[in-house]
Design a protein around this motif. Structure first.
Motif, PDB file in Angstrom:
ATOM      1  N   PRO A   1       3.236  11.072  -2.967  1.00 41.25           N
ATOM      2  CA  PRO A   1       3.958   9.850  -3.362  1.00 41.25           C
ATOM      3  C   PRO A   1       3.161   9.016  -4.355  1.00 41.25           C
ATOM      4  N   ASN A   2       3.869   8.308  -5.229  1.00 38.06           N
ATOM      5  CA  ASN A   2       3.222   7.413  -6.179  1.00 38.06           C
ATOM      6  C   ASN A   2       2.700   6.177  -5.468  1.00 38.06           C
ATOM      7  N   MET A   3       1.658   5.567  -6.018  1.00 40.13           N
ATOM      8  CA  MET A   3       1.077   4.370  -5.424  1.00 40.13           C
ATOM      9  C   MET A   3       2.062   3.200  -5.451  1.00 40.13           C
ATOM     10  N   GLU A   4       2.902   3.156  -6.486  1.00 41.03           N
ATOM     11  CA  GLU A   4       3.874   2.070  -6.583  1.00 41.03           C
ATOM     12  C   GLU A   4       4.896   2.196  -5.462  1.00 41.03           C
ATOM     13  N   GLY A   5       5.038   1.132  -4.690  1.00 42.47           N
ATOM     14  CA  GLY A   5       5.958   1.136  -3.555  1.00 42.47           C
ATOM     15  C   GLY A   5       5.355   1.663  -2.276  1.00 42.47           C
TER      16      GLY A   5
ATOM     17  N   LYS B   1       3.040  -6.418 -10.527  1.00 41.12           N
ATOM     18  CA  LYS B   1       3.302  -5.191 -11.280  1.00 41.12           C
ATOM     19  C   LYS B   1       2.109  -4.261 -11.182  1.00 41.12           C
ATOM     20  N   LYS B   2       2.372  -2.975 -11.353  1.00 43.65           N
ATOM     21  CA  LYS B   2       1.299  -1.987 -11.362  1.00 43.65           C
ATOM     22  C   LYS B   2       0.662  -1.976 -12.737  1.00 43.65           C
ATOM     23  N   MET B   3      -0.664  -1.946 -12.765  1.00 46.51           N
ATOM     24  CA  MET B   3      -1.390  -1.968 -14.022  1.00 46.51           C
ATOM     25  C   MET B   3      -1.494  -0.558 -14.615  1.00 46.51           C
TER      26      MET B   3
END
Length: 366
Positions: A154-158, A272-274
């Motif tokens: 899974p992506n780090m975002e969320g 927001k994700k950097m």
């Protein structure tokens, strides 16, 4: 260990890019989001920082392991990074205060690490392409299988990672006869934060990330603290609710890193994700209230979206990162609450930001 007999290993990025290296000892594969830290010292503190949970750490300092490890230089109960990528891993070590080798420490915690990687090339690539998932592995003949497995990460975002590192049961830290009592919501708290509060005459009760304000109030504290931690702040609904309630009741509240982002969200600010985050021990920050500069320790991949502060009459920006003008600190207008994106409890020497703990103590006195 015979350095010449190290097994081949690779770093495989999700876009298919491969960097070659050698295994330090543990064999297998480890997945996570690849990131880098530019600190020249403090590798043990980095490896044990809960904020790095789920991440593969690239160290830009060329030599890792040369001063061994020390049992007192940890930020949690064990290694939290998902894996280590370095240029030169030092099996011999030299320091009077060392309690053992980094090699043995990694083996004890079953952490996969690879060396002989061109870390300059890796960092340059990540800076251009942005943070992404990756795998380090000794299974160099199974690249296609690794690619397939990597697609499922899974992506780090969320992603809610705070719940994976938060304490399961409340615990106490410091002297029970201290002048002040603090309730801390654990989103991945670093031990040195607790040390800094304790040495300022605080007795702290650390609560799980699921705790309600009523539970935190049960300690009858003088103030409240929201800790650092890993992952995306957006899924942390309970922490956001608790922060909002504390602020609404105008109780003293201090937040660091993930706690800072949670406080912002509770007041209608978005995050927001950097592109690749801030991770190092020499990041320049300006205090907009005093006009002074600070050299800071930072570790975050998410940040408060400065654009979302426009028109928000609740939140005031107090600190900015001088490299990219991102939000590095806020305070809530007409409330006893402030927070910073960086880590005042961590530094390579300059104690520029330690005043923030004193500022929190002053808020307790009021």
């Amino acid at each position: 260990m015979n350095y010449k007999n190290l097994k081949k290993a690779i770093l495989l990025l999700e876009d298919g890019t491969i960097f070659e290296g050698k295994s330090v000892g543990i064999e297998g594969s480890s997945f996570g989001e690849v990131c880098y830290n530019t600190g020249m010292t403090g590798y043990q503190e980095i490896f044990t920082d809960p904020s790095y949970s789920g991440q593969l750490m690239v160290t830009t300092n060329a030599h890792i392991g040369n001063y061994g490890v020390n049992d007192d230089e940890v930020e949690s109960n064990g290694i939290k990074i998902a894996g280590l990528i370095c240029r030169n891993f030092s099996f011999p070590y030299s320091r009077d205060r060392s309690s053992g080798s980094l090699e043995a420490y990694l083996e004890k915690h079953n952490l996969l690490a690879i060396t002989d990687v061109d870390t300059r090339a890796v960092v340059s690539y990540i800076r251009d392409k942005g943070a992404m998932n990756a795998v380090i592995s000794t299974e160099v003949d199974n690249v296609e299988s690794l690619k397939a497995q990597l697609k499922e990460v899974p992506n780090m975002e969320g992603l809610d990672l705070a719940s994976t590192v938060s304490t399961k049961e409340p615990y106490f830290y410091g002297d029970e006869n201290a002048s002040y009592k603090v309730s801390a919501l654990d989103l991945g708290i670093k031990t040195n934060i607790l040390r800094n509060l304790a040495k300022r005459d605080c007795y702290i009760k650390v609560f799980p990330n699921t705790a309600s304000l009523e539970e935190l109030k049960g300690f009858n504290p003088d103030g409240y603290f929201l800790s650092n931690g890993p992952g995306d702040p957006e899924p942390l609904k309970n922490a956001q609710k608790v922060a909002g309630e504390i602020i609404e009741q105008n109780l003293p509240l201090f937040g660091i890193c993930l706690g800072h982002q949670v406080i912002g969200i509770s007041q209608g600010v978005s995050t927001k994700k950097m592109h690749n985050g801030h991770r190092g021990i020499n990041h320049p920050v300006k205090n907009l209230i005093t006009g002074k500069g600070e050299i800071t320790s930072q570790n975050h991949g998410f940040v408060i979206d400065r654009a979302s502060l426009e028109g928000n009459d609740k939140v005031e920006v107090t600190h900015i990162h001088l490299n990219d003008n991102t939000v590095a600190g806020i305070r809530i207008k007409d409330k006893n609450c402030f927070s910073v994106q960086y880590h005042p409890e961590a530094n390579p020497g300059p104690h520029d930001s330690s005043y923030l703990f004193d500022q929190f103590i002053d808020s307790l006195k009021k």
